[in-house]
Scaffold this motif. Sequence first.
Motif, short mmCIF file in Angstrom:
data_model
loop_
_atom_site.label_atom_id
_atom_site.label_comp_id
_atom_site.label_asym_id
_atom_site.label_seq_id
_atom_site.Cartn_x
_atom_site.Cartn_y
_atom_site.Cartn_z
N ASN A 292 0.73 -1.10 0.02
CA ASN A 292 -0.17 0.02 -0.11
C ASN A 292 0.84 1.16 -0.03
O ASN A 292 0.61 2.27 -0.78
N ASN A 293 1.81 1.34 0.95
CA ASN A 293 2.72 2.48 0.92
C ASN A 293 3.48 2.73 -0.19
O ASN A 293 3.59 3.83 -0.71
N GLY A 294 4.25 1.69 -0.72
CA GLY A 294 5.02 1.94 -2.25
C GLY A 294 4.25 2.24 -3.34
O GLY A 294 4.56 3.13 -4.02
N LEU A 295 3.00 1.76 -3.43
CA LEU A 295 2.06 1.91 -4.58
C LEU A 295 1.61 3.46 -4.43
O LEU A 295 1.52 4.15 -5.38
N ASP A 296 1.57 3.85 -3.10
CA ASP A 296 0.98 5.28 -3.05
C ASP A 296 2.31 6.17 -3.23
O ASP A 296 2.04 7.33 -4.02
N MET A 297 3.35 5.86 -2.98
CA MET A 297 4.67 6.83 -3.23
C MET A 297 4.82 6.99 -4.86
O MET A 297 4.99 7.75 -5.31
N LEU A 298 4.27 5.69 -5.39
CA LEU A 298 4.60 5.46 -6.88
C LEU A 298 3.38 6.31 -7.81
O LEU A 298 3.18 6.23 -8.69
N ALA A 299 2.50 6.70 -6.89
CA ALA A 299 1.17 7.62 -7.39
C ALA A 299 0.25 6.34 -8.17
O ALA A 299 -0.42 7.20 -9.05
N VAL A 300 0.15 5.31 -7.64
CA VAL A 300 -0.68 4.17 -8.51
C VAL A 300 -2.11 4.48 -8.24
O VAL A 300 -2.24 4.58 -6.70
N SER A 301 -3.01 4.48 -8.89
CA SER A 301 -4.34 4.63 -8.69
C SER A 301 -4.88 3.58 -7.49
O SER A 301 -4.61 2.53 -7.55
N SER A 302 -5.69 4.11 -6.49
CA SER A 302 -6.31 3.28 -5.65
C SER A 302 -7.17 1.99 -6.23
O SER A 302 -7.24 1.24 -5.55
N TYR A 303 -7.73 2.45 -7.59
CA TYR A 303 -8.44 1.27 -8.05
C TYR A 303 -7.54 0.05 -8.56
O TYR A 303 -7.80 -0.91 -8.59
N TRP A 304 -6.29 0.58 -8.98
CA TRP A 304 -5.40 -0.48 -9.39
C TRP A 304 -4.72 -1.15 -8.05
O TRP A 304 -4.78 -2.48 -8.10
N GLN A 305 -4.56 -0.40 -7.12
CA GLN A 305 -4.33 -1.14 -5.90
C GLN A 305 -5.31 -2.18 -5.43
O GLN A 305 -4.83 -3.29 -4.98
N LEU A 306 -6.66 -1.88 -5.56
CA LEU A 306 -7.57 -2.84 -5.35
C LEU A 306 -7.54 -4.19 -6.17
O LEU A 306 -7.55 -5.23 -5.69
N ILE A 307 -7.33 -3.93 -7.41
CA ILE A 307 -7.04 -5.04 -8.36
C ILE A 307 -5.77 -5.95 -7.99
O ILE A 307 -6.02 -7.12 -8.05
#
Length: 311
Positions: free
Chosen positions: A276-291
């Motif tokens: 979660n933290n790494g993807l947030d720092m990379l500005a990955v969309s929360s929708y992609w994070q759910l996937i």
Amino acid sequence: MAVQYYLMNFATLIGLLLLILIFGVIKPKFLDIDNVFNIMRQASINGLLALGMTFVVLTAGIDLSVGSILGASGIFAALVAQNHALPWFVPMLVGLGVGLLLGSINGIVISFLSVPAFVATLGMLSVARGITYLASDAQPVPGLGDDFLQIGGGNVGIVPIPVFIVAAAFLICYLLLYRIKYGRYVFGVGGNISAAKVSGINVRYIIWSVYMLSGVLAGLAGVVLTSRVSSGLAQAGQNYETDAIAAVVMGGTSLSGGKGRLWGTIVGVMVIAVLNNGLDMLAVSSYWQLIIKGIIIVAAVIVDSVNSSKE
């Protein structure tokens, strides 16, 4: 064979180390000490939920209500914490009491009324959320005492207080699961419920107790989260059960019950927190994070099924 053994038993830990390495290379700030402790503070909520969920899953059960119990416990703790004349531990005890009550109801319905865990906890998910909205009128509960806010937002030195809370909860759960007969009974009920009954284990009590424990830890998570965000939120805890179940399964606890590792659950919690933290720092969309998290959950279940079929 040795390589296969380590891959089967330490795959999640290896995955965690690889994630840390990848995010650290792409975003060097990821490894800053402040961000490391931020990850640990964020992981504390899911850590408490996942510890309780481990006991439930070990008995071949499931608890879909932990997020809603977290929300209800947090709201009632916040309502009490608005009275600044009360010491910090009073709202904390209230939150734990709400979790204990709702978890006990789950256990009674499942163990004594023979309602399937999926159905019972799904019902509690709705009931607890409704209670939360009624108690708060669906509004935030602000103005909490400064001492109470230290529970989730304070530090001891540079280490966040929630880290110590999770460490204490882990120690208690470890002792319950591996150092007294109760733990063997939990594994026994999940491994073969018929054999457990024949051997004299009070199966109903064990099943009731694991849901009670799950409720208490969800209540504690609600207190920590409410303290950390400085107010009681009616929507707090929504969908948190997904991350808790994912951490437990990734950590090596079988959904069919009877097999699992408490330390693996903590590793699973850290995988989700780091991701979660790494993807947030990379500005990955929360929708992609759910996937991505959904794919990880399915993959973990597939691995669990494959390993179970080989035994």
